[in-house]
Design an enzyme around this catalytic site. Structure first.
Site, PDB file in Angstrom:
ATOM      1  N   LYS A   1       0.374  -0.487  -5.861  1.00 26.13           N
ATOM      2  CA  LYS A   1       0.246   0.756  -5.078  1.00 26.13           C
ATOM      3  C   LYS A   1      -1.172   0.838  -4.491  1.00 26.13           C
ATOM      4  CE  LYS A   1       3.894   2.584  -7.913  1.00 26.13           C
ATOM      5  NZ  LYS A   1       4.580   3.720  -8.499  1.00 26.13           N
TER       6      LYS A   1
ATOM      7  N   HIS B   1      10.127   1.621  -0.589  1.00 24.87           N
ATOM      8  CA  HIS B   1       9.731   2.198  -1.878  1.00 24.87           C
ATOM      9  C   HIS B   1       9.851   3.721  -1.795  1.00 24.87           C
ATOM     10  CE1 HIS B   1       7.279   3.432  -5.287  1.00 24.87           C
ATOM     11  NE2 HIS B   1       7.510   2.232  -5.775  1.00 24.87           N
TER      12      HIS B   1
ATOM     13  N   GLU C   1      15.078   1.773  -8.537  1.00 27.57           N
ATOM     14  CA  GLU C   1      14.006   2.581  -9.122  1.00 27.57           C
ATOM     15  C   GLU C   1      14.378   4.060  -9.029  1.00 27.57           C
ATOM     16  OE1 GLU C   1      10.004   0.357  -8.999  1.00 27.57           O
ATOM     17  OE2 GLU C   1      10.241   1.274  -7.048  1.00 27.57           O
TER      18      GLU C   1
ATOM     19  N   SER D   1       8.596   3.284 -15.000  1.00 24.89           N
ATOM     20  CA  SER D   1       8.038   3.460 -16.351  1.00 24.89           C
ATOM     21  C   SER D   1       8.362   2.306 -17.304  1.00 24.89           C
ATOM     22  CB  SER D   1       8.492   4.800 -16.951  1.00 24.89           C
ATOM     23  OG  SER D   1       7.953   5.875 -16.217  1.00 24.89           O
TER      24      SER D   1
END
Ligand code: 13P
Length: 233
Positions: A8, A86, A155, A197
């Site tokens: 990121k 994303h 995700e 996570s």
């Protein structure tokens, strides 16, 4: 298995150098790639023993698109993969499924694309419809040969950076669903990663999921030792 790190908007040039000073000593047969900010691609490519990818790509390949990075430039810098769609691009930069589609159309003929999909907390009750729309829209008009370059990253938005994860059975069912609808529509066996996570403590449970092909890891990929621990767990 695939272990992809998404850094990121993190790290400086010095921190990239320090990371690979350590991580380059890691010997593994697993498939690894780091998705870094455009400003760090050149440093990372030069320093890393492992492949480097771009976190985002413009939907056009050149021209008047101030602030963007093109697929031509990413390939020129020796990027070996690109992240597309994303959830942070979708939620913070207003990327629609249609924009995501333009990017996949542009990139998939040339390089590996990691197409990210996932439901928000509010969409949990309609998760399968949401995923189906995200996938089918993103892959519209792409030839079968290029589809072979696409990896899906599932995700769940509510699991990203929160410490929350779905139950392993839910991950298995969702990956089954994604693989099944894509196989029946395109006759292509897609690889599917899970992201959200994932860390060195919970990854061992996730690795047991029979249909999972790997992981897209955010926070736990930023530190060389913690990413190494996660891969070895
Ligand atoms: P975290 O692993 O920090 O939850 O981030 C996941 C992610 O967004 C990877 O693309």
């Amino acid at each position: 298995m695939i272990f992809y790190g998404n850094w990121k908007l993190n790290k400086t040039t010095k921190e990239v150098m320090e990371f690979f000073d350590s991580f380059n000593n890691f010997v593994t047969a697993e498939k690894i790639c780091f998705f870094v900010s455009p400003a760090l691609i050149q440093t990372a490519v030069e320093k890393s023993k492992f492949p480097i990818g771009a976190q985002n790509i413009c939907y056009a390949d050149f021209g008047a698109y101030t602030g963007e990075t093109s697929i031509v430039q990413a390939l020129d810098l020796k990027c070996q993969s690109v992240l597309i769609g994303h959830s942070e691009r979708r939620s913070k930069f207003f990327e629609t499924d249609e924009v995501v589609n333009k990017k996949v159309v542009l990139c998939a003929p040339h390089t590996e694309c990691v197409l990210c999909v996932g439901e928000t907390k509010e969409q949990l009750n309609e998760k399968y419809q949401v995923l189906e729309k995200q996938l089918f829209t993103a892959l519209l008009g792409i030839e079968k040969q290029s589809l072979q370059n696409v990896i899906i990253a599932y995700e769940p938005v509510w699991a990203i950076g929160t410490g929350l994860t779905p139950h392993v059975d839910e991950i298995r069912d969702t990956i089954d669903f994604i693989k099944a609808i894509l196989k029946s529509k395109y006759d292509v066996k897609f690889k599917v990663l899970y992201g959200g996570s994932v860390n060195s403590k919970n990854v061992a449970e996730f690795k047991k999921i029979d249909n999972i092909d790997g992981f897209l890891v955010g926070g736990a990929s930023l530190d060389a030792q913690s990413f190494e621990d996660l891969i070895k767990a």
